[in-house]
Scaffold this motif. Structure first.
Motif, PDB file in Angstrom:
ATOM      1  N   GLY A 153       9.046  -7.820   7.881  1.00  0.00           N
ATOM      2  CA  GLY A 153      10.124  -6.923   8.288  1.00  0.00           C
ATOM      3  C   GLY A 153      11.143  -6.827   7.167  1.00  0.00           C
ATOM      4  N   VAL A 154      11.527  -5.604   6.803  1.00  0.00           N
ATOM      5  CA  VAL A 154      12.533  -5.410   5.753  1.00  0.00           C
ATOM      6  C   VAL A 154      13.904  -5.735   6.340  1.00  0.00           C
ATOM      7  CG1 VAL A 154      13.550  -3.817   4.101  1.00  0.00           C
ATOM      8  CG2 VAL A 154      11.106  -3.632   4.680  1.00  0.00           C
ATOM      9  N   ALA A 155      14.533  -6.761   5.804  1.00  0.00           N
ATOM     10  CA  ALA A 155      15.711  -7.368   6.429  1.00  0.00           C
ATOM     11  C   ALA A 155      16.929  -6.450   6.418  1.00  0.00           C
ATOM     12  CB  ALA A 155      16.051  -8.677   5.722  1.00  0.00           C
ATOM     13  N   ASN A 156      17.776  -6.627   7.440  1.00  0.00           N
ATOM     14  CA  ASN A 156      19.035  -5.869   7.536  1.00  0.00           C
ATOM     15  C   ASN A 156      20.240  -6.791   7.354  1.00  0.00           C
ATOM     16  OD1 ASN A 156      18.891  -7.278   9.960  1.00  0.00           O
ATOM     17  ND2 ASN A 156      19.466  -5.540  11.253  1.00  0.00           N
ATOM     18  N   PHE A 184       8.743   4.934   7.136  1.00  0.00           N
ATOM     19  CA  PHE A 184       9.754   4.424   8.076  1.00  0.00           C
ATOM     20  C   PHE A 184      10.539   5.539   8.775  1.00  0.00           C
ATOM     21  CE2 PHE A 184       9.927   0.591   5.038  1.00  0.00           C
ATOM     22  CZ  PHE A 184       8.993  -0.118   5.770  1.00  0.00           C
ATOM     23  N   GLN A 185       9.863   6.638   9.106  1.00  0.00           N
ATOM     24  CA  GLN A 185      10.548   7.745   9.777  1.00  0.00           C
ATOM     25  C   GLN A 185      10.914   7.357  11.215  1.00  0.00           C
ATOM     26  OE1 GLN A 185      11.423  10.794   8.051  1.00  0.00           O
ATOM     27  NE2 GLN A 185      11.068   9.097   6.652  1.00  0.00           N
ATOM     28  N   PRO A 186      11.906   8.067  11.803  1.00  0.00           N
ATOM     29  CA  PRO A 186      12.275   7.752  13.191  1.00  0.00           C
ATOM     30  C   PRO A 186      11.074   7.698  14.128  1.00  0.00           C
ATOM     31  CG  PRO A 186      13.920   9.178  12.244  1.00  0.00           C
ATOM     32  CD  PRO A 186      12.845   9.040  11.202  1.00  0.00           C
ATOM     33  N   ARG A 187      10.120   8.618  13.945  1.00  0.00           N
ATOM     34  CA  ARG A 187       8.863   8.499  14.668  1.00  0.00           C
ATOM     35  C   ARG A 187       7.731   8.946  13.754  1.00  0.00           C
ATOM     36  NH1 ARG A 187       7.164   8.119  20.015  1.00  0.00           N
ATOM     37  NH2 ARG A 187       9.122   8.766  20.946  1.00  0.00           N
ATOM     38  N   GLU A 188       6.678   8.118  13.695  1.00  0.00           N
ATOM     39  CA  GLU A 188       5.464   8.450  12.951  1.00  0.00           C
ATOM     40  C   GLU A 188       4.262   7.989  13.766  1.00  0.00           C
ATOM     41  OE1 GLU A 188       5.093   7.585   8.749  1.00  0.00           O
ATOM     42  OE2 GLU A 188       7.154   6.885   8.605  1.00  0.00           O
ATOM     43  N   PRO A 189       3.098   8.627  13.568  1.00  0.00           N
ATOM     44  CA  PRO A 189       1.880   7.987  14.058  1.00  0.00           C
ATOM     45  C   PRO A 189       1.638   6.732  13.212  1.00  0.00           C
ATOM     46  CG  PRO A 189       1.330   9.846  12.650  1.00  0.00           C
ATOM     47  CD  PRO A 189       2.833   9.841  12.788  1.00  0.00           C
ATOM     48  N   PHE A 190       0.788   5.827  13.676  1.00  0.00           N
ATOM     49  CA  PHE A 190       0.494   4.643  12.864  1.00  0.00           C
ATOM     50  C   PHE A 190      -0.312   5.045  11.628  1.00  0.00           C
ATOM     51  CE2 PHE A 190      -3.149   4.941  15.708  1.00  0.00           C
ATOM     52  CZ  PHE A 190      -4.229   4.672  14.873  1.00  0.00           C
ATOM     53  N   THR A 238      16.079  -2.915   8.690  1.00  0.00           N
ATOM     54  CA  THR A 238      17.276  -2.190   8.232  1.00  0.00           C
ATOM     55  C   THR A 238      17.069  -0.698   8.498  1.00  0.00           C
ATOM     56  OG1 THR A 238      18.855  -1.997   6.415  1.00  0.00           O
ATOM     57  CG2 THR A 238      16.541  -1.830   5.823  1.00  0.00           C
ATOM     58  N   GLN A 239      18.113  -0.012   8.928  1.00  0.00           N
ATOM     59  CA  GLN A 239      17.953   1.339   9.473  1.00  0.00           C
ATOM     60  C   GLN A 239      18.152   2.422   8.415  1.00  0.00           C
ATOM     61  OE1 GLN A 239      19.921  -0.457  13.449  1.00  0.00           O
ATOM     62  NE2 GLN A 239      20.218   1.727  13.257  1.00  0.00           N
ATOM     63  N   GLU A 240      17.284   2.410   7.400  1.00  0.00           N
ATOM     64  CA  GLU A 240      17.383   3.374   6.297  1.00  0.00           C
ATOM     65  C   GLU A 240      17.376   4.813   6.805  1.00  0.00           C
ATOM     66  OE1 GLU A 240      14.753   4.866   2.428  1.00  0.00           O
ATOM     67  OE2 GLU A 240      14.202   3.003   3.457  1.00  0.00           O
ATOM     68  N   ALA A 281       0.823  -1.211   0.000  1.00  0.00           N
ATOM     69  CA  ALA A 281       0.000   0.000   0.000  1.00  0.00           C
ATOM     70  C   ALA A 281       0.859   1.263   0.000  1.00  0.00           C
ATOM     71  CB  ALA A 281      -0.926  -0.002   1.220  1.00  0.00           C
ATOM     72  N   PHE A 282       2.157   1.116  -0.231  1.00  0.00           N
ATOM     73  CA  PHE A 282       3.069   2.267  -0.268  1.00  0.00           C
ATOM     74  C   PHE A 282       2.900   2.963  -1.620  1.00  0.00           C
ATOM     75  CE2 PHE A 282       7.524   3.988  -0.812  1.00  0.00           C
ATOM     76  CZ  PHE A 282       7.385   4.992   0.119  1.00  0.00           C
ATOM     77  N   VAL A 283       1.831   3.757  -1.716  1.00  0.00           N
ATOM     78  CA  VAL A 283       1.446   4.374  -2.978  1.00  0.00           C
ATOM     79  C   VAL A 283       1.175   5.846  -2.741  1.00  0.00           C
ATOM     80  CG1 VAL A 283      -0.372   4.454  -4.726  1.00  0.00           C
ATOM     81  CG2 VAL A 283       0.462   2.244  -3.903  1.00  0.00           C
TER      82      VAL A 283
END
Length: 679
Positions: A421-424, A344-350, A369-371, A304-306
């Protein structure tokens, strides 16, 4: 040499980190494999053989009996649930309705032993929160890893199928031990090449190695594959030729890999092809693939990343796109939704899609992974962030409808529940680039299995297995881990600031970034809106109205400046520099103090770590120590860059009891990183 001298030499060795050097390659499997336990099983299968072998080599107690049963209690725990009962010395029974349940039970028993929680009478009943617990690898066929900070991909496509890396089996073992049961091998920005016969034969080899560990293989697919690989005139999901091509291709995959899990699709997002290229909906595209997979029990994970270029607030776009399609997807389609509405910001609301879509299965997508969190240079333990996400109340079904309950089948029962989970993971000897980044891989698996575990419990487990069980080490280092996410938010983007990263690589600060011709929502100014009148993104009912995508009372809670959490203040509000905070400071002063706090927190981590030298091996000690130095310098870089830049608008002094900036703004604006150094 007399005894006193020997003692002094011994003590010097211990205090100087002369413990046996370790490279981190063993992850959380550092316990000796020298046991010779008696293990019996009432059935045979590849998974049970793995369980027996692990217990025989590692269990240091009495006999262990593994038994498959179909009684009511075990059936209620589901096919992966298990029961462990008995006492360490007199004998242990592990029971499950499936061989995979026995495998997970074996790993859990060994975890209890490795963390010294195996004493007394054991009575454990476990079953996973989510049915499918997947890693998403953003690995490309050329061996590079998008947003990977631990070297090249562990999948050696150029060597397969003839040459098999020993890492594939080690990877399977590590994932099975924390309950991960699926892996998407390739990047969501997918190359059509993965679906050629040549590559599918390579995929089959990996699938065969992962299978005994209960891990199914999935593939990211490119929506234009019928056109690119099949020579068709297009890839319209309603075209009969296109549908036939996908049916044939899926059939080919299942002939090679009978337990293939399904496909992951990034479509009509950031330039990727999709159904909208043909005036079709996301549901049309997903359902076409779902129909091809249905006979084999496969699933479609549709991202849904659109978001599209335009005037609408980017934070609102996924919701606007998918809410009208709620209930229009086949039952073997799951929408994969990032934890927050931006990226994937350091902090976001859901994301408001959680709790917003009631007739469609949703699977959270978390980024291991810590993009946006300092790559593999910064120590940032992500379990606290993920816990905040899981426990966020959506109010979609009244109070208590947490994100976890809306996705794990508790509130909305769909045929299957899932999480990704996006792997690191990369080919670095320690797997993840930073020894502490392993803890995020570990934490993802543990939370996907049981999202009610606390961040504290997970950190404690991991430290005891990965480093030492000495509480003089575990207690302070665990505290450091538990505060590390908060520290990163403070020195990068406090008070709800977001996406003020450097162009393209997302490592350092660049709030001034301006690329001629770039889309506004790819630039920091779009998000921080700093000016002489203030700072922040107005998402209230008087602004972009993103607050209205949340259920009451959240909508009102975020909308009202008096009740909006200060950690998300500038996410939802544009405020004047002298806006009074709850502690009496102005917004400008509070921003300054938050950045300064982040810097001081990282310096405290350095002190904590330096005190730990005597407890662990020198190799890992120095590696982490070196990374903390980088993190400390980066924290100052972030603080100076953001405060000096925002000060050009606020016109206010940085509070005088805060450490002065050590950089000039003009110098910071010239910083251009060589990305090769960070990948």
């Amino acid at each position: 040499m007399n005894r006193t001298v020997l003692y002094i030499v011994f003590w010097w060795c211990v205090s100087a980190g002369c413990l046996k050097a370790e490279d981190g390659s063993r992850l959380w499997f550092r316990a000796e494999m020298t046991a010779q336990a008696q293990v019996k099983a009432n059935r045979e299968s590849p998974a049970i053989s793995v369980a027996v072998e692990e217990l025989e080599k590692r269990w240091k107690g009495g006999a262990v009996h593994l038994s498959l049963h179909q009684n009511k209690k075990l059936r209620n725990l589901g096919k992966e649930g298990y029961v462990i009962s008995g006492e360490k010395q007199t004998g242990i029974h592990i029971q499950s309705a499936s061989d995979l349940g026995l495998l997970y039970g074996a790993y859990h028993l060994l975890r209890l032993q490795d963390t010294q929680n195996d004493n007394g009478a054991l009575q454990v009943e476990e079953s996973p929160a989510y049915d499918l617990r997947l890693l998403n690898h953003w690995d490309n066929l050329d061996g590079t890893v998008e947003r990977g900070y631990a070297g090249y991909s562990i999948w050696k496509w150029d060597e397969l199928p003839e040459k098999i890396s020993p890492r594939y089996k080690e990877y399977a073992r590590a994932n099975a031990s924390i309950g991960i049961n699926g892996t998407v091998l390739n990047n969501v920005n997918a190359s059509p090449g993965i679906l050629t016969g040549n590559y599918l034969r390579k995929v089959k080899v990996i699938a065969d190695i992962l299978r005994p560990y209960g891990i199914k293989v999935y593939l990211s697919v490119n929506f234009s594959s019928p056109q690119i690989l099949g020579g068709l005139s297009g890839s319209d999901p309603l075209d009969t030729g296109v549908r036939r091509w996908w049916r044939d291709k899926i059939g080919e995959i299942y002939r090679l890999i009978p337990d293939f899990g399904g496909v992951l699709v990034k479509a009509n997002s950031e330039g990727q092809p999709g159904p909208q290229d043909y005036d079709r909906t996301h549901a049309d595209g997903a359902n076409m693939l779902a129909d091809a997979l249905k006979p084999y029990g496969g699933i479609v994970m549709w991202r849904a990343f659109v978001y599209h270029p335009g005037d609408e607030d980017r934070a609102k776009q996924a919701y606007q796109e998918f809410i009208p399609l709620d209930g229009k997807f086949r039952d073997n389609v799951i929408l994969q939704v990032k934890n927050g509405p931006i990226d994937f910001q350091p902090r976001e609301p859901f994301s408001p899609l959680f709790g917003g879509m009631k007739n469609t299965a949703l699977m959270p997508e978390l980024q291991i992974t810590q993009e946006y969190l300092g790559f593999s240079n910064h120590l940032v333990f992500l379990a606290p962030q993920w816990k905040e996400f899981f426990e966020s109340d959506t109010y979609c079904n009244g109070k208590g409808a947490t994100v976890a309950k809306t996705t794990d089948g508790t509130i909305f029962p769909h045929p299957v529940s899932a999480i990704a989970g996006v792997a690191n993971i990369g080919e670095d000897i320690n797997w993840c680039g930073h020894h502490f980044a392993q803890a995020n891989w570990y934490a993802f698996g543990r939370l996907a299995w049981n999202c009610e575990l606390t961040a504290d419990e997970i950190a404690e487990e991991w430290l005891r297995m990965a480093f030492t069980r000495d509480q003089a080490f575990v207690t302070p280092v665990k505290e450091m881990m538990l505060h590390s996410w908060d520290a990163a938010v403070n020195y990068m983007m406090p008070l709800g600031l977001h996406h003020i990263f450097a162009w393209d690589h997302h490592y350092g600060p660049e709030p001034w970034c301006d690329i001629p011709g770039a889309r506004p929502d790819w630039l920091p100014r779009y998000y921080h809106n700093a000016g002489e009148k203030g700072i922040g993104f107005d998402r209230t009912t008087g602004g972009s109205d993103a607050v209205s995508q949340y259920h009451a009372p959240l909508k009102e809670y975020f909308n009202d400046i008096a009740t909006c959490p200060e950690d998300l203040l500038l996410w939802f509000h544009h405020l004047p520099w002298d806006h009074p905070m709850k502690n009496g400071r102005t917004l400008w002063d509070e921003l300054c103090y938050r950045y300064d706090t982040g810097v001081r927190q990282v310096r405290e981590f350095q002190k904590i770590w330096d005190r730990m030298e005597r407890y662990i091996d020198g190799e890992r000690f120095r590696h982490v120590q070196s990374r903390l130095k980088i993190q400390s310098r980066d924290a100052v870089w972030w603080k100076d860059a953001c405060l000096l830049y925002f000060q050009t608008y606020s016109g206010k002094p940085i509070p005088y009891d805060i450490e002065r900036p050590v950089h000039e703004l003009d110098d910071l604006k010239k910083v251009k990183l060589d990305l090769k150094h960070h990948h």
